[in-house]
Write a protein that holds these residues in place. Structure first.
Motif, short mmCIF file in Angstrom:
data_model
loop_
_atom_site.label_atom_id
_atom_site.label_comp_id
_atom_site.label_asym_id
_atom_site.label_seq_id
_atom_site.Cartn_x
_atom_site.Cartn_y
_atom_site.Cartn_z
N MET A 182 77.53 0.71 -65.26
CA MET A 182 76.96 -0.60 -64.85
C MET A 182 75.80 -0.33 -63.83
SD MET A 182 79.33 -2.45 -66.43
CE MET A 182 79.20 -4.20 -65.47
N ARG A 183 74.59 -0.60 -64.40
CA ARG A 183 73.40 -0.27 -63.63
C ARG A 183 73.25 -0.89 -62.55
NH1 ARG A 183 71.08 -1.81 -68.92
NH2 ARG A 183 70.47 -0.10 -70.06
N LYS A 184 72.52 -0.69 -61.63
CA LYS A 184 72.08 -0.96 -60.31
C LYS A 184 71.43 -2.34 -60.54
CE LYS A 184 72.46 3.05 -57.14
NZ LYS A 184 72.15 3.82 -56.15
N ARG A 185 71.49 -3.43 -59.64
CA ARG A 185 70.54 -4.65 -59.79
C ARG A 185 70.00 -4.99 -58.39
NH1 ARG A 185 70.59 -7.00 -64.95
NH2 ARG A 185 71.96 -5.57 -66.20
N PRO A 186 68.91 -5.89 -58.47
CA PRO A 186 68.29 -6.14 -57.09
C PRO A 186 69.20 -7.07 -56.33
CG PRO A 186 66.72 -6.49 -59.13
CD PRO A 186 68.05 -6.28 -59.40
N THR A 187 69.07 -6.54 -54.97
CA THR A 187 69.88 -7.29 -53.91
C THR A 187 68.95 -8.44 -53.40
OG1 THR A 187 68.91 -5.86 -52.32
CG2 THR A 187 71.00 -5.39 -53.34
N PRO A 188 69.87 -9.42 -52.87
CA PRO A 188 68.79 -10.78 -52.44
C PRO A 188 68.00 -10.37 -51.45
CG PRO A 188 71.12 -11.19 -52.41
CD PRO A 188 71.19 -9.82 -52.52
N ASP A 189 68.19 -9.48 -50.38
CA ASP A 189 67.30 -9.40 -49.24
C ASP A 189 66.93 -7.53 -49.35
OD1 ASP A 189 67.95 -11.49 -48.11
OD2 ASP A 189 69.89 -10.77 -47.46
N LEU A 190 65.68 -7.50 -48.67
CA LEU A 190 65.34 -6.21 -48.77
C LEU A 190 66.24 -4.96 -48.08
CD1 LEU A 190 62.90 -4.10 -48.79
CD2 LEU A 190 62.45 -4.83 -46.23
N ALA A 191 66.46 -3.97 -49.08
CA ALA A 191 67.42 -2.88 -48.79
C ALA A 191 66.93 -1.51 -49.13
CB ALA A 191 68.78 -3.09 -49.27
N ALA A 192 67.13 -0.81 -48.59
CA ALA A 192 66.59 0.85 -48.80
C ALA A 192 67.54 1.90 -48.31
CB ALA A 192 65.24 0.99 -48.29
N SER A 193 67.44 2.96 -48.98
CA SER A 193 68.16 4.31 -48.68
C SER A 193 67.86 5.39 -49.30
CB SER A 193 69.65 4.21 -49.32
OG SER A 193 69.61 3.89 -50.74
N ALA A 194 67.61 6.63 -48.67
CA ALA A 194 67.34 7.62 -49.05
C ALA A 194 68.17 8.71 -48.59
CB ALA A 194 65.97 8.18 -48.60
N GLY A 195 68.05 9.90 -49.32
CA GLY A 195 68.94 11.09 -49.02
C GLY A 195 68.23 12.36 -49.37
N VAL A 196 68.63 13.64 -48.57
CA VAL A 196 68.27 14.86 -48.63
C VAL A 196 69.53 15.90 -48.86
CG1 VAL A 196 66.87 16.73 -47.98
CG2 VAL A 196 65.97 14.54 -47.49
N MET A 197 69.59 16.33 -49.90
CA MET A 197 70.90 17.31 -50.07
C MET A 197 70.36 18.80 -50.34
SD MET A 197 72.70 18.93 -52.47
CE MET A 197 72.84 18.22 -54.03
N LEU A 198 71.24 19.52 -49.62
CA LEU A 198 70.92 21.04 -49.79
C LEU A 198 72.39 21.52 -50.00
CD1 LEU A 198 68.83 21.84 -46.58
CD2 LEU A 198 68.04 21.57 -48.91
N GLY A 199 72.42 22.48 -51.33
CA GLY A 199 73.61 22.87 -51.60
C GLY A 199 73.51 24.19 -51.98
N SER A 200 74.90 24.75 -52.52
CA SER A 200 74.98 26.26 -52.83
C SER A 200 74.01 26.75 -54.04
CB SER A 200 76.39 26.65 -53.32
OG SER A 200 77.27 26.29 -52.39
#
Length: 715
Positions: A182-200
């Motif tokens: 199930m794909r992501k869809r636009p939300t009614p209001d402005l929303a944003a997120s970001a992430g940085v991952m460091l792994g093995s």
């Protein structure tokens, strides 16, 4: 030699954090509605303060879903659906870093992930391969058999897995499962997120997700997702990299008509990827035991896979009862690779007995899909019932070519099969390839009849026609097979929390495999029965289910041998699979989320003996998180997957084994502020060494203990 196979490739109140906290403190049992005040002596009503009930929704952090249309086009609760359904939510994926399809399915009841190579996987459920995959309920049967590449889950809000034959709306009635992304869809209001991952192994990942209105009135909105990941791995020389992008725009054309346009881009490049895997047994039948980092890839090995998918959805609401939606999809996939396959059986004392098979490969696959579905209501015998109908058409064309390298059959003595030093040859020894087209048409009609207040009957029929032309590596892919598959399911509400259900469907699975005489096998057919109990608690925030299933399948293609030029031929076999599944998902208590399941099955062949013994008979998984009351910004969790022993009898002298094993994972996250959080994940905590699969007579080892740290920002 493993051959190349291309992929298919309400009204709700939005609560501010303070309002949500107040609502949670008041509890879910708050009374609804406003009391009426008596009139005074003048006949005027006394002033009344209206009572407003605010019910918080924690769906964003939930491990279950309230509704699903994946088993039918009807948007039903899991309890109302007469088939086993598991849901892996966005929260579950984020908590345990389930960033690709294989990791998601490994956290699903009754599903096995057969990671036969670094960049190709098979999936099974209830004893059979999963070949039905959908996106937002629209899809094509996976006619090419396996998954190539790494399907990133950043694009999806959740994944629904409908176990058992889903022949009602799928293009085929495969008895394993249907996986609906199930794909992501636009939300009614402005929303944003970001992430940085460091792994093995120096793994780095950057991702961002932005949803924004594009018009002042909010009638046009868009969402964008981007991902970049690269690093090394536990395997020698293997360095995967991927870039992912997704964009969708939704527009409200009129009060009743909406349009959505979207595109996804997925580009992966694996250096040092394995074609085939490690030999599992020596010539004397005893098991090999290599370091988990061992790889048969050469220094020059690479595998590039590019997938593009464009889609358009047009939906119209005719009235309160009737809605129609049309979806058109165009998928393009291509791959380019230079790979090194090692075949043979090594001698235990010397290591000799392995040989080279270098090859270069390119492919182009195009898919076109059109799906039109209508849902509505009608009145009969004083009750209102649901009806759904639709048609779907799809074509898939594949053109590929293999350029075989010079030096095929060169002996690889004294461990040279694993050092990566085999020189890159010229790829001009010979060529072979595929050029074929697969076309499918299906139409379905289903109705949900409310026989009584506590009894609902879901019944329908699906007509499918599958045609193929062309050939693959000298083997004809021509077929023309059609069938009509009925479906019936009954749900009876025992009380306000618990329901009993039963369902029956027929199986029709077209095949292109050829037998030893070069003749195409007829379609696999059969029947699938399922019965069980389902319950929901805490206003749908917790779902529990138990299912018993039994499947009989006839003429399913099974590999029966290979020709002198490494081409596999098949035979049609009859089999029976039966078992039990238990599934739990959602909120066990305030702040405590879990997704867990247990499955047990038995598979018998037409000779009455155990079949497909590489599939575990017993499996268990649990993933759970808990918000510490004393530290509301702190969350801890753990996951556990376990399976019993498996084996694969190659011949009278050699049987491959993998003992029972469990894998433990741990997680912790801390909200540094309202917008910033830090999470830590540790996988395979006990550093258990085991083979990924016995699907083939070669395999590779699972990654050892590994971990990651992710810094996330959210607006």
């Amino acid at each position: 030699m493993p051959g190349y196979t291309a992929p298919s490739t309400l009204t709700t109140l939005s609560l501010r954090p303070l309002a949500m906290a107040i609502s949670l403190a008041l509890g879910a049992g708050m009374a609804h509605g406003a009391a009426s005040a008596p009139a005074d002596g003048t006949g005027d009503e006394a002033p009344v303060m209206q009572t407003i009930t605010v019910t918080a929704s924690s769906d964003a952090n939930a491990y279950t879903a309230r509704n699903s249309a994946s088993a039918s086009k009807f948007n039903l609760s899991l309890r109302e659906t007469p088939q086993a359904v598991s849901v892996v939510t966005r929260a579950h994926m984020d908590d345990f870093r389930l960033d690709n399809a294989s990791k998601v399915l490994a956290h699903t009841t009754g599903v096995t992930v057969e990671a036969v190579e670094t960049d190709r996987s098979y999936y099974t459920a209830r004893g059979y391969d999963i070949t039905n995959f959908q996106f937002d309920g629209v899809g094509i049967a996976f006619v090419f058999g396996l998954v190539m590449g790494d399907l990133d889950t950043a694009l999806f809000e959740r994944v629904d897995i409908v176990r058992g034959a889903n022949g009602l709306i799928s293009s085929t009635g495969n008895p394993s499962a249907t996986v609906n992304f199930m794909r992501k869809r636009p939300t009614p209001d402005l929303a944003a997120s970001a992430g940085v991952m460091l792994g093995s192994w120096n793994t780095r990942r950057l991702d961002a997700d932005v949803s924004t209105p594009l018009s002042d009135d909010g009638k046009v909105a868009a969402r964008f997702v981007v991902v970049h990941e690269e690093g090394n791995s536990h395997l020698d020389r293997y360095s995967p990299r991927k870039d992912v992008a997704y964009a969708i725009v939704e527009a409200k054309l009129t009060a009743d008509t909406s349009l959505a346009l979207g595109h996804s881009y997925h580009n992966s490049l694996a250096r040092g990827g394995m074609w085939g895997a490690l030999p599992i047994a020596y010539t004397d039948g005893t098991p090999t035991n290599y370091p988990i980092s061992t790889s048969t890839s050469a220094d020059w090995s690479r595998w590039s896979i590019l997938n593009n998918s464009s889609f358009a959805e047009l939906a119209h609401q005719f009235n309160a009862d009737w809605r129609v939606k049309a979806t058109a999809t165009y998928n393009r996939s291509s791959s380019d690779s230079k790979l090194f396959y090692v075949y043979g059986t090594p001698d235990k004392a010397t290591g000799d007995g392995l040989f080279s098979y270098p090859s270069r490969y390119g492919s182009r696959n195009k898919q076109r899909l059109l799906d039109v579905a209508a849902t509505g209501k009608f009145t009969l015998a004083g009750r209102q019932h649901d009806i759904s109908m639709g048609v779907a058409w799809s074509t898939s064309t594949l053109d590929d070519v293999s350029y075989y390298g010079r030096g095929i059959g060169t002996a690889l003595p004294n461990g040279t099969a694993f050092d990566g030093a085999y020189p890159e040859p010229l790829f001009d020894a010979s060529t072979d390839g595929s050029a074929y087209k697969d076309e499918r048409k299906n139409a379905y009609l289903a109705t949900r009849l409310k026989l009584a207040d506590n009894t609902k009957l879901l019944a329908g029929v699906n007509v499918v026609k599958a045609d193929s032309t062309g050939s693959a590596y000298g083997v004809s892919q021509a077929k023309s097979q059609s069938d009509t598959s009925p479906y019936v399911g009954l749900v009876y509400d025992i009380n306000r929390h618990v329901s009993a259900y039963a369902s029956h469907t027929e199986i029709f699975n077209p095949q292109s495999s050829i037998d030893s005489r070069g003749q195409t096998l007829a379609a696999a057919t059969g029947k699938s029965l399922e019965a069980g109990l389902k319950s929901e608690w805490f206003d749908g925030r917790l779902n529990l289910s138990g299912a018993l299933f039994k499947t009989r399948q006839k003429n399913m293609a099974e590999a029966a041998g290979t020709t002198a030029d490494f081409k596999t031929f098949y035979r049609g076999v009859d089999s029976q699979s039966q078992g039990v599944e238990l599934d739990a998902s959602g909120e066990l208590a305030k702040g405590w989320q879990a997704n867990a399941g247990y499955s047990q099955l038995r598979i018998k062949g037409d000779d009455g003996q155990d079949a497909r013994t590489f599939i575990p008979r017993k499996q268990f998984h649990v993933a759970t998180t808990y918000h510490v009351p004393a530290l509301p910004t702190f969350k801890v969790g753990a996951s556990l997957t376990w399976q019993d022993a498996i084996y694969n009898k190659v011949n009278d002298s050699t049987t491959l084994h993998q003992g029972a094993y469990a894998q433990l994972g741990l997680m912790a996250s801390y909200d540094i502020s309202r917008n910033v959080s830090l999470s830590l994940n540790l996988n395979n905590v006990t550093d258990k060494k085991h083979l990924n699969s016995l699907y083939w007579t070669q395999s590779l080892y699972a990654a050892g203990r590994n971990g990651s740290a992710t810094l996330s920002w959210k607006y």
